[in-house]
Design an enzyme around this catalytic site. Structure first.
Site, short mmCIF file in Angstrom:
data_model
loop_
_atom_site.label_atom_id
_atom_site.label_comp_id
_atom_site.label_asym_id
_atom_site.label_seq_id
_atom_site.Cartn_x
_atom_site.Cartn_y
_atom_site.Cartn_z
CG HIS A 1 66.76 -3.37 1.52
ND1 HIS A 1 65.84 -3.58 0.52
CD2 HIS A 1 66.14 -3.69 2.68
CE1 HIS A 1 64.71 -4.04 1.05
NE2 HIS A 1 64.87 -4.11 2.36
CB SER B 1 61.61 -3.54 3.17
OG SER B 1 62.19 -4.81 3.09
CG ASP C 1 66.95 -3.05 -2.63
OD1 ASP C 1 67.39 -3.88 -1.83
OD2 ASP C 1 65.74 -2.83 -2.80
#
Length: 649
Positions: free
Chosen positions: A607, A386, A577
């Site tokens: 995610h 991320s 995601d």
């Protein structure tokens, strides 16, 4: 099952239910519920007929947005998939009703309410084309996350410590477990109205000693797990183009001047240098300095030729390496390498570029002091998830711009490569994603960009059904206005040119000047159809600042000159995601520049799946893909010096 067959089956099964209910209506003891169920089934048929042509148009073009034929994955494919998932559930339930509605034990009210919920979902699919279905093994966990979030949010403003709030939330969570409608209403309130401090506190619950201790019980045992504090002193590193010259690297200085950087060293095996007095002098004074469980030998292993440097995720605003220990320990064992994880400063207290400066400084320090970390650093790989994936790329870009050695490879899991509020099909997933809601994504972008974020302002109450918040309307407006420009870059030049010509010939010219006036709302829905909306909409201020387009904030927007010298980039994304399309676009951009890049799209995971390592075999398999890519970086043969210099230039 082909989508045409799916929609044909939907129409047929709905007709079977209507026929069965009409036959049993006279004998039914609950005529009112029967009539309502008949109305619901007719509405489902209508929604199905409306959604089918939209799905048909998606399936006709979605292959254009894949990285290549071997990597089918983008936001359009995901939207088609979740529509199919919703309809499959309706088919299963409708077949049960058709077969059992005349039975003595059939609960008409219960089944009518459940089918009405599916009808509402299809109603929203006409507006959003969205209803996410994660891996079956993860659904109980994600439901637990939502229940925990709403319970924690209810008690957030009370005068308690973070752990105290968590304990109080445990006792108030029961009502949210048994009442999905109450849970949905509270989830909407939290995601739209609570401030960034709430999300930092909630996400950091995994940092508490109680929860981290529970995780530690089931995690891989390592010999070295120590926090180090890197002092804020200038470093001297050799130039990559000519090692006979050196360049001075200053410590991070943004916002409050020079300061130390904290890192965590994890190693499954105790190696040379890791127990040296020089390293231990940098370790945290409180608590044990080295983790040496019983059964491990104190004998040190030789230096590893490889070093893994990790930047954690958390939206730039939350968590530390402590929340990511679980999979890092496992990787250290599987790869047999030391891992250095950087605890960079977090926004909004430390906005861009503080985190980037600290990560780059830690990277330079690791190269210079690799012998203390148990490695010769012959091969160095950056890995992050991320926000950490963003930092892997931008740290490498910064290394190139300073003329120091770049890493040998990057492994980025679901990276945040475009920190703007542009819309894309995959970003529709933020509308009800429990781990990355839209308003929270905006808050994270705003915090990292360093702009002041306005609290959500209550707006006029609307006397309509409560289902989706103002997020839905806002994102759909952005999507309608900006999606065409967004995706033209994914198509080949001829297709993009053709699209531009078609648009200009069928609509007003894009160069036509407009007076400054309130834009008219685009009506995208057919007559006699209105999507469900929240009873109380809120006005969410979307962040907008030039910093968001800085290439070191949004590497997807970086010029070719900054991306050209990147090492091989391995992206591991998820089909569900919100950042999937960003990953596909970055991979396409790098490939078009003849840069080495791979993209792997895993199915049915949300995610942040790396932090869910031990919850399902799917998350374990996704983690194994990351390990495989890291191993490829470490095992790749060293490039000749002239080729490495060519890449730097």
């Amino acid at each position: 099952m082909d989508h045409k067959d799916v929609f044909a089956a939907l129409q047929m099964v709905c007709s079977d239910v209507i026929l069965a209910l009409n036959g049993s209506r006279n004998n039914s003891s609950n005529a009112d519920a029967t009539n309502r169920l008949l109305g619901v089934m007719r509405q489902i048929q209508e929604h199905g007929r409306a959604v089918e042509p939209l799905i048909t148009s998606f399936t006709a073009v979605y292959h254009h947005f894949d990285l290549d034929a071997q990597t089918p994955g983008n936001g359009y494919r995901t939207l088609v998939k979740v529509v199919h998932s919703c309809i499959i559930h309706i088919l299963q339930k409708a077949r049960y009703i058709a077969s059992n509605c005349t039975g003595a034990f059939f609960r008409m009210d219960h089944n009518m309410a459940e089918m009405d919920a599916y009808c509402s979902a299809l109603c929203q699919l006409r507006a959003l084309l969205y209803l996410a279905q994660f891996s079956p093994s993860l659904r109980p966990f994600l439901q637990t996350v939502v229940i925990s979030m709403v319970s924690f949010g209810e008690n957030y403003k009370k005068q308690q410590t973070g752990l105290g709030i968590a304990a109080l939330s445990f006792f108030t969570s029961g009502k949210y477990m048994v009442d999905p409608e109450l849970r949905g209403t509270e989830f909407e309130r939290i995601t739209q109205n609570l401030d960034m401090q709430f999300w930092k506190t909630f996400w950091n619950l995994t940092e508490t000693e109680l929860l981290s201790s529970l995780t530690r019980i089931t995690s891989t045992v390592v010999q070295v797990n120590v926090i180090l504090t890197i002092p804020a002193v200038s470093l001297s590193l050799p130039l990559a183009s000519d090692p006979s010259f050196s360049v001075s690297m200053s410590p991070p200085v943004a916002h409050w001047g020079p300061g130390p950087v904290k890192v965590r060293l994890i190693s499954h095996t105790l190696r040379q240098g890791q127990d040296s007095a020089e390293l231990l002098a940098l370790s945290r004074p409180e608590g044990p300095q080295l983790s040496l469980p019983g059964g491990f030998s104190r004998q040190t292993a030789p230096l590893s030729p490889c070093l893994l440097i990790h930047f954690h995720g958390g939206g730039f605003v939350a968590q530390t390496s402590k929340s990511h220990e679980n999979y890092l320990k496992s990787w250290s064992k599987d790869l047999n390498v030391p891992i250095l994880s950087v605890d960079y400063s977090l926004a909004p207290e430390a906005p861009f570029p503080r985190a980037l400066e600290e990560c780059f400084y830690a990277y330079c320090w690791a190269l210079k002091n690799c012998h203390l970390l148990g490695s010769t650093a012959e091969r160095v790989c950056l890995v992050g998830d991320s926000a950490g994936g963003n930092l892997c790329i931008t740290v490498s870009m910064r290394a190139m711009s300073h003329g120091v050695r770049v890493p040998d490879g990057i492994v980025a899991a679901y990276p945040a490569t475009l920190l703007t509020t542009d819309a894309s099909p995959s970003r529709l997933l933020t509308l009800i994603d429990p781990l990355l809601p839209l308003s929270v994504l905006y808050k994270c972008i705003d915090a990292y960009a360093g702009t002041s974020f306005q609290s959500a302002q209550p707006a006029q109450q609307l006397d309509t059904l409560a289902a989706l918040g103002h997020d839905t309307v806002k994102l759909l407006t952005n999507f309608a206005q900006g999606a065409t420009n967004w995706f033209q870059t994914l198509l080949d030049p001829k297709a993009a040119s053709s699209s531009s010509l078609t648009t200009s010939s069928n609509g007003p010219s894009s160069t036509k000047s407009h007076s400054v006036e309130k834009p008219q709302e685009v009506k995208e829905y057919p007559d006699n159809f209105e999507p469900l909306r929240s009873r109380c909409l809120v006005d969410i201020r979307t962040p907008c600042t030039p910093i968001m387009k800085n290439p070191f904030v949004s590497p997807l927007l970086a010029p070719d000159s900054l991306l050209k010298g990147l090492p091989p980039v391995h992206i591991v994304a998820s089909a569900l995601d919100a950042l999937l399309d960003d990953s596909v676009m970055l991979a396409k951009k790098l490939r078009n520049m003849n840069q080495p890049v791979t993209l792997t799209v895993v199915e049915d995971l949300p995610h942040g799946f790396l932090s869910l390592l031990q919850l399902s075999k799917e998350t374990q398999e996704a983690s194994d893909i990351c390990v495989k890519r890291i191993r490829e970086v470490f095992q790749k043969e060293e490039l000749p010096a002239d080729q490495r210099q060519q890449g730097l230039n």
